[in-house]
Design a protein around this motif. Structure first.
Motif, mmCIF file in Angstrom:
data_model
loop_
_atom_site.group_PDB
_atom_site.id
_atom_site.type_symbol
_atom_site.label_atom_id
_atom_site.label_comp_id
_atom_site.label_asym_id
_atom_site.label_seq_id
_atom_site.Cartn_x
_atom_site.Cartn_y
_atom_site.Cartn_z
ATOM 1 N N LEU A 70 0.828 -1.213 0.000
ATOM 2 C CA LEU A 70 0.000 0.000 0.000
ATOM 3 C C LEU A 70 0.859 1.260 0.000
ATOM 4 O O LEU A 70 0.535 2.233 -0.684
ATOM 5 C CB LEU A 70 -0.912 -0.018 1.241
ATOM 6 N N ILE A 71 1.984 1.227 0.719
ATOM 7 C CA ILE A 71 2.809 2.435 0.874
ATOM 8 C C ILE A 71 3.630 2.711 -0.381
ATOM 9 O O ILE A 71 3.765 3.877 -0.797
ATOM 10 C CB ILE A 71 3.722 2.279 2.098
ATOM 11 N N ARG A 72 4.182 1.676 -1.036
ATOM 12 C CA ARG A 72 5.076 1.897 -2.180
ATOM 13 C C ARG A 72 4.377 2.603 -3.332
ATOM 14 O O ARG A 72 4.894 3.593 -3.868
ATOM 15 C CB ARG A 72 5.684 0.572 -2.618
ATOM 16 N N MET A 78 3.182 10.147 -4.810
ATOM 17 C CA MET A 78 3.662 11.406 -4.273
ATOM 18 C C MET A 78 4.876 11.920 -5.028
ATOM 19 O O MET A 78 5.111 13.134 -5.108
ATOM 20 C CB MET A 78 4.013 11.221 -2.791
ATOM 21 N N ASP A 79 5.649 11.012 -5.613
ATOM 22 C CA ASP A 79 6.888 11.421 -6.292
ATOM 23 C C ASP A 79 6.645 11.899 -7.714
ATOM 24 O O ASP A 79 7.175 12.929 -8.128
ATOM 25 C CB ASP A 79 7.878 10.258 -6.315
ATOM 26 N N MET A 111 11.626 6.664 3.487
ATOM 27 C CA MET A 111 11.517 6.949 2.061
ATOM 28 C C MET A 111 10.162 7.544 1.729
ATOM 29 O O MET A 111 10.046 8.491 0.940
ATOM 30 C CB MET A 111 11.752 5.665 1.257
ATOM 31 N N ALA A 112 9.104 6.968 2.335
ATOM 32 C CA ALA A 112 7.774 7.519 2.086
ATOM 33 C C ALA A 112 7.659 8.944 2.638
ATOM 34 O O ALA A 112 7.028 9.819 2.028
ATOM 35 C CB ALA A 112 6.725 6.621 2.719
ATOM 36 N N LEU A 116 6.779 12.384 0.680
ATOM 37 C CA LEU A 116 5.791 13.352 1.138
ATOM 38 C C LEU A 116 6.351 14.775 1.103
ATOM 39 O O LEU A 116 5.697 15.708 0.597
ATOM 40 C CB LEU A 116 5.358 12.972 2.554
ATOM 41 N N LEU A 117 7.549 14.957 1.598
ATOM 42 C CA LEU A 117 8.165 16.301 1.612
ATOM 43 C C LEU A 117 8.437 16.786 0.197
ATOM 44 O O LEU A 117 8.286 17.974 -0.111
ATOM 45 C CB LEU A 117 9.459 16.265 2.424
ATOM 46 N N ARG A 118 8.821 15.847 -0.662
ATOM 47 C CA ARG A 118 9.092 16.227 -2.058
ATOM 48 C C ARG A 118 7.822 16.704 -2.737
ATOM 49 O O ARG A 118 7.841 17.637 -3.542
ATOM 50 C CB ARG A 118 9.707 15.041 -2.790
ATOM 51 N N SER A 119 6.708 16.087 -2.443
ATOM 52 C CA SER A 119 5.442 16.503 -3.064
ATOM 53 C C SER A 119 5.044 17.900 -2.593
ATOM 54 O O SER A 119 4.468 18.687 -3.359
ATOM 55 C CB SER A 119 4.348 15.489 -2.723
#
Length: 1341
Positions: A70-72, A78-79, A111-112, A116-119
């Motif tokens: 679910l997270i990947r 998000m990326d 990594m997730a 999130l910060l990148r988005s």
């Protein structure tokens, strides 16, 4: 909801299957799945039922799907997804973390979190947010629901909404999603502690700190931006909690990330960053030591990162001060100490420290410790002031100027408190001598800075002087006043204006005689300035500070007179005291200085200009008359004889100047009364020599006689000015009186002109027709000329007879007759001198007068001293009047010059005689008069005098200073008016005035070359530079030095040949002065000409290097090429250059870019010239000098070293033709740098010598320069000093033991046996022990 969960699981299974077949990064989760997840999560929050969320996680396990499945794909969304999908994925991810019973530590991965910060960062790029729509509420009520679930109060949703904008792919972006993400992010930080994930924490801080700067241009609505910064502030506050790791480290990271925002230009982002630091973090610093430590270091970090340009640097300083103000006092003192240390660093940090000092002193409490009872030497403000005063002598001009300006600001601030004034005087060296901190004192510093080479520094120094006036009161030093006076003649208009303002402020504030004198000798002369605004300022100041002050003093004379009579007893007070009380405010000193010889010409011009502009008021004339009347009344009230009374010095002079335009304000009865007074008492007064007066015991007659004569002159001029207002009968009577006085020919020469001019004016007043007036003047002139002719004939005859009688008279009985004859001849000579002078005055007012009888007599006089028989034919005269009556001889030449000015034909015959007399006369007064006459001839008969200009220039090297100065001034005026041209040897001879023995002539020459010629003839210095080198060295073997018309005597007079240090320094001063007048392109061309015309000529054999003069030329050339004035500023050393540019007002974007481009172009041109032209010539010349073992080889190598020191990396390319020279140069450079570093270290160690007596060496090492070579040398010097200090302390009080008591090994003799007796010891061994070096310190040795 069952269908929603089923759809989510189906989509996740498909992603899991695809990821197994494709090893590449998983595909992003679909938007529909994200929406379903968000719906599921929102429903769970709304119903407070986590059943569906729990089932989702259970079904994932039942279908063999991990949480990562679910997270990947969510992280991938998000990326790489569009912005709105990326933000949706971020919100879903954060909602999952906040859901009930969620496996938080399984869901959260670094990594997730980075995705999130990148988005969040990505959503602010290339996007513009629109203004909110009215009435739309935010869907982001998740925070309120979470707070309610956690037991918190109700929250308010975001009521503002930003318009959705096209995202580039047809979708829309809503800023409310960013708000929602940040709200959820803050809540997540309360659940997940990032102390185990330092990278994630660092990325989070950097991202949140960047949001205000990124959103600054994107948010079109202030409310939206405020909401955004508020959320960022909440996130950063949450990060600073102790659960996320060491608070000191976290706070440091937060402040480091906010520093770029704090250093931004004034904006909302800067306001947010400063507000967060000062409000949130300062509050936390009171509770947490880690945050406090980071806050204390923030200002220092900001100074390290501060930009170098002027405006951003000023904002950085302002931001730093806002933070420092909120600190505690002990922390502020620590910061002050850090700033003081910055003054020993690089130029950028020194400039920052200089900017901080005034803000620190004016912002922090009690800088000098006057309120806390601390001594001044222990106050932090003293350290700031000392460091700032040291920076006033900084190597960088921009720092010097800024330090002086800021010091002036501090002086003005501290001068408002009396206690601070006392302390400030002591600190700056104006108080007790023991507190003087500077070598030479502040006066010496200001004098140097007022003469600084940079205009900004000179202007700042004048500003500081102005501020110091209020601090010092009337305690001015003469040198400082003289410095301000010299600044009034500065080449730059802005500096002259600043000097005028400073000196005038002193004159307004203080009535000291020295201030008055300096003001009158410096300001009025600016009436002839080239700048019209300065002329107007000069007129305004003279009107305000001189004429208005005199008017006020004259209008209050009657009131002061009553006060003097009532308050003082006439028996106990002196006349001088009464006069001082009668004319207060230094008016008497003012009037006395006005009529001095150096000030009077400028006062005349100012009064004339003011009169033509109708700015003179009648009250000034009335006041002057009142002062003269009051002075006379006061004199008579003391029963003093009226014949000894004189009016206040300068009163009649000023009245004579203003009366020309205020004739109706002058009372005729007043003039008539004083004319009768001065005429009556002036009759019969002989002008005896001071020796006779002293012998007779009448020491005041001479001074009174001269004063009476001066008063008569100015009174006559006043009468002439107001003659239009005189009645006809008194005018006729006065004219007859004047004519009678002139016919007696017994007046002083100062009175003759005034009487003659007044007579002409009164003659014209008697008749109505101009023709009749001219006829009447002609008759009077003819009558006076006839009388003068008779007197001259009589004197020449008597003198000739007396000469003959003295040759044939018998000795007995002739002494008495000889005495009577001498007395008669003395009176006749005095009358003849006055007659000659009167003839000249008559010729001026009546050029058409018949002079047939006068010219032969004058010819007889001026040729009486000539040895040429052709010039001495008249009446067979052989009597040498030149030796017997030198005064008559001099006056005759002056009068003949006036006649020649009126008669062109006569001038053609006599101009050669004037030139001949100028060359051979040994009388300085006559040479001076002839120079003035020839200057007048040059204006009237330019073509006739042009061929004699070179002979006139010989007086520039006259033995008399007055003649040199007069010649320089007159020729300078002729050159400015183009009556004389800069050609031939004229310019080269003018150069020697730059190094004249007289300081006044040097100052005039500096002004001529630095101001006038630079604007009028900018190419003159460039065109004559090479030739000047040959002429000054008296070298005529090159084309530049050939001058066939100059004799050897003239070349000796106008050269400074010689290899002694004095001659070389004089020549170098001239070269530097010429180089300063050149533009950069001319400097480059001059460099090339020196190489081509001198160095190349020497290498080709055209310049004889074995000749002394040729060697001097070559050595001067090397010194010129190595001097800093010929080096063109380039882009190297941009820090100091930019600092200088800011002070000169060049700190603009376009100007800076143009200057940088020009600097790069010039640098390339210099480098190209060096490689292609200069280096080959130097290589060839070095080989030639080495072959002849010439001592000039060292000068060549030194010059080449200086030329190439800025191109150390390019030496291999430049000297590819001579590898040996390349090695030698590199070696010389390294040796020079090492020697310089050693000298710098020795000087620094000497100043820090007391530090070596204590173990705290770190305090000294903090002040070491950054340069490694200098640091190494200083470390060696410090170690040596430490060793000396330790040895000195060890040996203190313990003398060296005798040699016999020292234990020593037994030595074997040369025969191999052991020796025990003294006689068996080898003498060389004993001697070596005796010569053993002592370990005492150098100071004891």
């Amino acid at each position: 909801m069952e269908e929603v969960v089923s759809g989510i699981l189906t989509d996740l299974e498909a992603h899991s299957t695809a990821s197994l077949s494709d090893p590449n990064p998983p595909l992003p989760i679909s938007q529909s799945t994200l929406s379903d997840l968000q719906t599921l999560l929102d429903n769970a929050i709304a119903t407070e039922d986590s059943h569906h969320i729990d089932r989702l996680f259970e079904d994932l396990s039942s279908r063999n799907l991990s949480i990562s499945s679910l997270i990947r794909p969510m992280a991938s969304a998000m990326d790489s997804s569009p912005t709105h999908i990326s933000l949706l994925a971020s919100r879903v991810y954060l909602s999952l973390l906040l859901s009930l019973n969620a496996p938080v530590f399984t869901l959260f991965t670094p990594m997730a979190f980075l995705s999130l910060l990148r988005s969040i960062r990505q959503c602010f790029k290339n996007r513009k947010m629109g203004p909110p729509r009215f009435g739309e509420s935010s869907r982001g009520s998740y925070a309120a629901a979470f707070r309610k679930r956690k037991g918190g109060g109700r929250g308010r949703g975001v009521r503002s909404r930003v318009r959705e904008v096209d995202d580039g792919d047809g979708s829309e972006f809503d800023v409310r999603m960013v708000f929602s993400v940040l709200e959820r992010l803050q809540l997540v930080l309360g659940l997940i502690h990032l102390d185990r994930f330092p990278d994630s924490l660092k990325s989070l801080v950097q991202t949140v700190a960047e949001i205000p700067a990124m959103a600054l241009e994107l948010c079109g609505n202030t409310a939206s931006f405020d909401k955004l910064t508020h959320l960022c502030s909440r996130v950063l506050t949450e990060v600073l909690s102790s659960e996320h790791g060491d608070q000191a480290t976290t706070a440091a990271e937060v402040l480091k990330s906010l520093s770029p925002l704090i250093l931004l230009a004034k904006s909302q982002a800067r306001t947010f960053a400063l507000g967060f630091v000062m409000n949130r973090m300062m509050g936390m610093a009171k509770e947490f030591d880690g945050v406090k430590k980071a806050i204390v270091n923030l200002p220092r970090y900001l100074l390290q990162k501060a930009p170098e340009k002027s405006e951003p640097r000023a904002l950085a300083v302002e931001s730093v001060m806002e933070i420092v103000k909120t600190m505690e006092f002990e922390e502020q003192i620590g910061f002050v100490k850090y700033v003081v240390k910055m003054t020993q660093g690089k130029s950028h940090f020194r400039l920052l420290a200089v900017d901080l000092f005034p803000m620190l002193i004016m912002s922090l409490r009690d800088p000098l410790g006057v309120n806390t009872g601390n001594e001044v030497k222990n106050s932090w403000g003293l350290n700031c002031l000392e460091a700032l005063i040291q920076r006033c002598s900084d190597a960088t001009a921009g720092i010097r100027a800024r330090a002086l300006t800021n010091l002036a600001q501090i002086v003005g601030f501290l001068s408002t408190d009396d206690r601070n004034q006392v302390m400030l005087k002591e600190v700056m060296g104006f108080g007790i001598a023991s507190h003087q901190k500077l070598e030479g004192g502040m006066n010496d510093l200001l004098s140097k800075r007022c003469m600084d080479e940079k205009a900004a520094v000179r202007k700042a120094a004048l500003l500081l002087i102005t501020k110091l006036m209020g601090l010092l009161g009337g305690e001015f030093v003469g040198d400082l006043l003289k410095t301000m006076g010299m600044a009034c003649s500065d080449p730059l208009v802005s500096i002259r204006k600043a000097a005028i303002s400073a000196l005038s402020e002193a004159f307004k504030t203080f009535s000291d005689g020295n201030v008055t004198t300096e003001w009158l000798h410096s300001i009025p002369r600016l009436i002839t300035d080239n700048e019209s605004s300065i002329q107007e300022e000069c007129e305004n100041l003279f009107l305000e500070l001189v004429l208005d002050r005199v008017s006020r003093a004259g209008s209050t004379v009657s009131a002061h007179k009553k006060l003097v009579c009532n308050d003082l007893n006439a028996k106990t007070k002196s006349l001088e005291m009464e006069i001082g009380l009668l004319f207060p405010g230094g008016v008497l000193v003012l009037l006395k200085e006005i009529c001095s010889g150096e000030v009077a010409p400028w006062v005349k011009k100012i009064c004339t200009s003011l009169g033509k502009k109708k700015r003179l008021k009648p009250k000034i004339a009335v006041a002057l008359q009142g002062m003269i009347k009051a002075s006379e009344s006061l004199w008579l009230s003391h029963s003093m004889p009226i014949e000894k009374w004189t009016a206040p010095p300068g009163a009649w002079f000023l009245l004579s100047e203003v009366s020309e335009f205020l004739s109706k304000a002058v009372d005729w009865e007043f003039l008539h009364h004083h004319w009768q007074l001065v005429d009556k008492n002036g009759l019969g007064v002989e002008f005896r020599s001071p020796v006779q007066d002293f012998d007779d015991g009448v020491d005041c007659i001479m001074s009174n006689s001269v004063a009476w004569a001066g008063d008569r002159v100015f009174l006559l001029k006043t009468i002439s000015n107001v003659s239009v207002e005189l009645p006809p009968e008194p005018a006729a009577a006065l004219a007859h009186n004047l004519l009678t006085r002139i016919e007696e020919f017994n007046m002083h020469s100062t009175e003759v002109n005034a009487h003659v001019k007044a007579l002409r004016t009164l003659c014209k007043r008697q008749v109505l027709s101009p023709d009749e007036a001219d006829d009447l003047v002609q008759k009077c002139v003819h009558k006076l000329l006839s009388k003068a002719s008779q007197i001259l004939d009589k004197y020449i005859s008597e003198a000739s007879e007396a000469n003959i009688d003295s040759d044939f008279r018998t000795p007995p009985g002739g002494a008495r007759r000889k005495g009577r004859t001498a007395l008669t001849m003395s009176r006749s000579l005095s009358q003849a001198i006055t007659a000659v002078y009167t003839i000249g005055s008559l010729v001026i007012i009546c050029p058409s007068a018949n002079l047939d009888a006068i010219i032969p007599i004058l010819h007889t006089i001026i040729t009486s001293g000539s040895s040429d028989t052709k010039l001495n034919k008249l009446q067979g005269n052989t009597f040498p009047l030149k030796q017997a009556a030198p005064s008559l001889y001099i006056h005759a030449w002056v009068t003949m010059g006036k006649i020649c000015l009126a008669d062109g034909e006569l001038a053609k015959r006599y101009i050669p005689l004037f030139v001949q007399e100028l060359e051979k006369s040994d009388c300085a007064a006559l040479r001076n008069n002839i120079v003035v006459t020839l200057a007048d001839f040059c204006v009237r008969y330019t073509a006739l005098v042009d061929c004699y200009v070179s002979k006139i220039t010989k007086c520039l090297r006259d033995s008399c200073e007055l003649v040199r100065r007069q010649t320089f001034i007159l020729l300078s005026r002729l050159l400015q008016r183009d009556y004389v041209k800069w050609r031939g040897v004229l310019f080269l001879r003018f150069l020697l005035s730059l190094v004249d023995e007289s300081e006044e002539i040097r100052r005039l020459a500096d002004f001529l070359f630095g101001s006038i010629l630079k604007a009028k003839a900018p190419l003159l210095a460039y065109n004559s530079f090479v030739e000047s080198i040959f002429v000054l060295n008296d070298c005529h073997v090159h084309n530049g030095g050939n001058d066939s018309q100059s004799t050897q005597t003239e070349r000796d007079r106008f050269s400074i040949r010689g290899n002694d240090e004095k001659s070389r320094s004089k020549r170098m001063h001239i070269y530097v002065c010429l180089l300063k007048q050149m533009a950069p392109e001319h400097l480059l061309a001059t460099f090339a000409k020196l190489c081509a015309e001198i160095l190349a000529a020497a290498s080709d054999g055209m310049l004889n290097m074995e000749d002394v003069h040729g060697q001097s030329v070559l050595q001067d050339t090397f010194r010129i090429l190595a001097c800093k004035e010929i080096r063109i500023p380039s882009t190297r050393g941009s820090t100091s250059d930019s600092a200088d540019g800011e002070e000169e007002g060049l700190d603009g974007g376009a100007a800076s870019a143009a200057s940088a481009a020009r600097g790069r172009a010039i640098t390339q041109a210099v480098k190209k010239s060096l490689i292609q032209n200069t280096i080959p010539i130097f290589i060839e010349l070095k080989r030639l000098l080495e072959s002849k073992n010439s001592p000039l080889t060292g000068s060549l190598m030194e010059c080449l070293r200086i030329l190439l020191k800025d191109y150390k990396n390019e030496i291999d390319d430049m000297l590819v033709a001579d590898k040996q020279l390349q090695k030698e140069l590199i070696y010389d450079m390294e040796k020079y740098d090492a020697a310089k570093a050693k000298s710098t270290a020795s000087a620094a160690v000497a100043t820090m010598q007391p530090c070596y007596r204590s173990p705290h060496v770190s305090k000294f090492t903090e002040r070491l320069p950054v340069n490694s070579r200098v640091a190494s040398a200083m470390a060696d010097a410090a170690a040596a000093a430490t060793v000396r200090s330790v040895l000195k302390e060890v040996n203190r009080g313990s003398p060296t033991p005798p040699f016999s008591s020292i234990g020593r090994p037994k030595l074997k003799s040369s025969m191999g046996g052991a020796t025990s007796s003294r006689g068996d010891r080898p003498l060389d061994v004993i001697e070596s022990l005796r010569r053993r070096q002592s370990f005492n310190s150098d100071e004891e040795n």
